[in-house]
Design an enzyme around this catalytic site. Structure first.
Site, mmCIF file in Angstrom:
data_model
loop_
_atom_site.group_PDB
_atom_site.id
_atom_site.type_symbol
_atom_site.label_atom_id
_atom_site.label_comp_id
_atom_site.label_asym_id
_atom_site.label_seq_id
_atom_site.Cartn_x
_atom_site.Cartn_y
_atom_site.Cartn_z
ATOM 1 N N LYS A 78 0.797 -1.378 -0.471
ATOM 2 C CA LYS A 78 -0.118 0.433 0.184
ATOM 3 C C LYS A 78 1.297 0.814 -0.325
ATOM 4 O O LYS A 78 0.280 2.650 -0.236
ATOM 5 C CB LYS A 78 -0.741 0.301 1.268
ATOM 6 C CG LYS A 78 -2.120 -0.616 1.082
ATOM 7 C CD LYS A 78 -2.767 -0.595 2.984
ATOM 8 C CE LYS A 78 -3.701 -2.156 2.260
ATOM 9 N NZ LYS A 78 -4.829 -1.855 4.038
ATOM 10 N N GLU A 125 7.390 1.880 -5.980
ATOM 11 C CA GLU A 125 8.181 1.524 -4.302
ATOM 12 C C GLU A 125 8.263 2.896 -3.327
ATOM 13 O O GLU A 125 8.870 3.115 -3.544
ATOM 14 C CB GLU A 125 8.883 0.378 -4.386
ATOM 15 C CG GLU A 125 9.479 -0.158 -3.009
ATOM 16 C CD GLU A 125 7.904 -1.296 -1.944
ATOM 17 O OE1 GLU A 125 7.861 -0.213 -1.475
ATOM 18 O OE2 GLU A 125 8.556 -2.049 -2.188
ATOM 19 N N ASP A 133 14.441 -1.201 2.331
ATOM 20 C CA ASP A 133 15.704 -1.259 3.025
ATOM 21 C C ASP A 133 16.758 -1.777 2.234
ATOM 22 O O ASP A 133 17.786 -2.234 1.498
ATOM 23 C CB ASP A 133 15.544 -0.919 3.781
ATOM 24 C CG ASP A 133 14.413 -2.031 4.317
ATOM 25 O OD1 ASP A 133 13.696 -3.333 3.304
ATOM 26 O OD2 ASP A 133 13.362 -1.787 5.640
ATOM 27 N N THR A 178 13.542 -7.659 -0.406
ATOM 28 C CA THR A 178 11.506 -7.930 -0.856
ATOM 29 C C THR A 178 11.886 -7.626 -2.349
ATOM 30 O O THR A 178 11.189 -7.915 -3.365
ATOM 31 C CB THR A 178 10.701 -7.397 -0.389
ATOM 32 O OG1 THR A 178 11.902 -6.484 1.000
ATOM 33 C CG2 THR A 178 9.777 -8.435 0.308
ATOM 34 N N LYS A 224 16.765 2.855 2.461
ATOM 35 C CA LYS A 224 17.090 3.416 3.155
ATOM 36 C C LYS A 224 19.181 2.766 3.664
ATOM 37 O O LYS A 224 19.118 1.881 3.294
ATOM 38 C CB LYS A 224 16.755 1.909 4.696
ATOM 39 C CG LYS A 224 15.500 2.869 4.731
ATOM 40 C CD LYS A 224 15.231 2.006 6.457
ATOM 41 C CE LYS A 224 13.689 2.612 6.696
ATOM 42 N NZ LYS A 224 13.021 1.414 7.976
ATOM 43 N N ASP A 284 3.614 3.443 6.685
ATOM 44 C CA ASP A 284 2.450 2.880 7.771
ATOM 45 C C ASP A 284 3.253 2.386 8.604
ATOM 46 O O ASP A 284 4.542 2.063 8.497
ATOM 47 C CB ASP A 284 1.769 2.137 7.363
ATOM 48 C CG ASP A 284 1.448 0.848 7.010
ATOM 49 O OD1 ASP A 284 2.285 0.651 6.619
ATOM 50 O OD2 ASP A 284 1.369 -0.049 7.969
HETATM 51 N N1 HPA Z 1 8.424 2.733 7.776
HETATM 52 C C1 HPA Z 1 7.337 2.170 7.103
HETATM 53 N N2 HPA Z 1 7.209 0.976 6.873
HETATM 54 C C2 HPA Z 1 8.409 0.583 6.675
HETATM 55 C C3 HPA Z 1 9.781 0.840 6.360
HETATM 56 C C4 HPA Z 1 9.321 2.834 7.373
HETATM 57 O O1 HPA Z 1 10.522 2.522 7.635
HETATM 58 N N3 HPA Z 1 10.436 0.603 6.655
HETATM 59 C C5 HPA Z 1 10.092 -0.918 5.743
HETATM 60 N N4 HPA Z 1 9.062 -0.631 5.498
HETATM 61 MG MG MG Z 2 3.833 -1.523 6.266
#
Ligand code: HPA
Ligand code: MG
Length: 246
Positions: free
Chosen positions: A97, A162, A166, A170, A194, A222
């Protein structure tokens, strides 16, 4: 008559060339590939300086990336994409999402740039959803939610959109899955990358921001489904984490 000293011109020219090369280097390293680099010590902006939903008052610590800056950066990414997808149709694969706002704004900028430059890039948007986070912890597997058949990608120029990349595990798994449908070309746009150990910078072709290894929310990102309705990207507070923990 006095002639200008030719060595001065040569030095000046050399200086210009060096400055240009330096600039190019900055663009390649900092500007293009890594996006806007946010340093580890960046404290974010005080909440008092911005507006945000009242219900999150206690739950966020600071405004880490203001909404306006996000939008400006996305407009620039749209420029890069327009250059690379020259005279093509583009199949956008939006990762839900978290990617829905980034995707919508990016596609909108691509459309605006197309109208203004008379070089329209046809966009079609499809969606994919996977789950890999519980609370603020990453789980390593790719769990596609819903339809795993992406045969609409066959032969297409695909842009995977996306919000957050990080470790890249995935994303790697998703790209492998995408490749099985034999698209013509695949590029990845990541709003946030990240800075983690073994970060997957090279997977992302268009990076909005490179951020420290912190958990951020907002702009559709989220924490257990909360904070998607926050326009800025913010750092969640301790009490926020506790309040919305599952
Ligand atoms: N925040 C929200 N969703 C995430 C994050 C984040 O820092 N890293 C991976 N998914
Ligand atoms: Mg999430």
């Amino acid at each position: 008559m006095l002639w200008p000293d030719p060595t001065v011109d040569v030095w000046f020219l050399l200086l210009l060339v060096t400055a240009h090369l330096e600039q190019t280097k900055v663009m390649e390293n900092g500007g293009v590939k890594r996006g806007i680099v946010i340093k580890d010590e960046w404290p974010g902006y005080s909440l008092n300086l911005f507006t945000y939903p009242e219900h999150y008052h206690e739950d966020i610590e600071n405004v880490y990336i203001p909404h306006g800056l996000i939008m400006n950066r996305i407009e620039r990414l749209a420029h890069y994409i327009m250059e690379d997808f020259w005279d093509n149709k583009i199949m956008v694969l939006c990762v839900l999402k978290g990617g829905y706002k980034f995707c919508a704004d990016l596609v909108e900028f691509i459309k605006i740039l197309g109208r203004n430059s008379n070089r329209y890039l046809e966009t079609r948007v499809e969606f994919i959803r996977y789950k890999s986070y519980l609370n603020d912890q990453s789980t390593e597997d790719l769990h596609i939610v819903g339809n795993t058949d992406l045969s609409f990608l066959r032969g297409k120029c695909v842009l995977v959109v996306e919000a957050m990349v990080d470790t890249g595990k995935t994303m790697q798994a998703l790209l492998k899955h995408v490749q099985t449908f034999e698209p013509r070309m695949v590029k990845v746009a990541g709003l946030l990358v990240k800075r983690v150990p073994n970060m997957a910078e090279s997977l992302t072709d268009y990076v909005g921001f490179e951020i420290p290894n912190r958990f951020v929310v907002g702009y559709a990102l989220d924490y257990n489904e909360y904070f998607r309705d926050l326009n800025h990207i913010c750092v969640i507070s301790k009490s926020g984490k506790t309040k919305y923990k599952v």
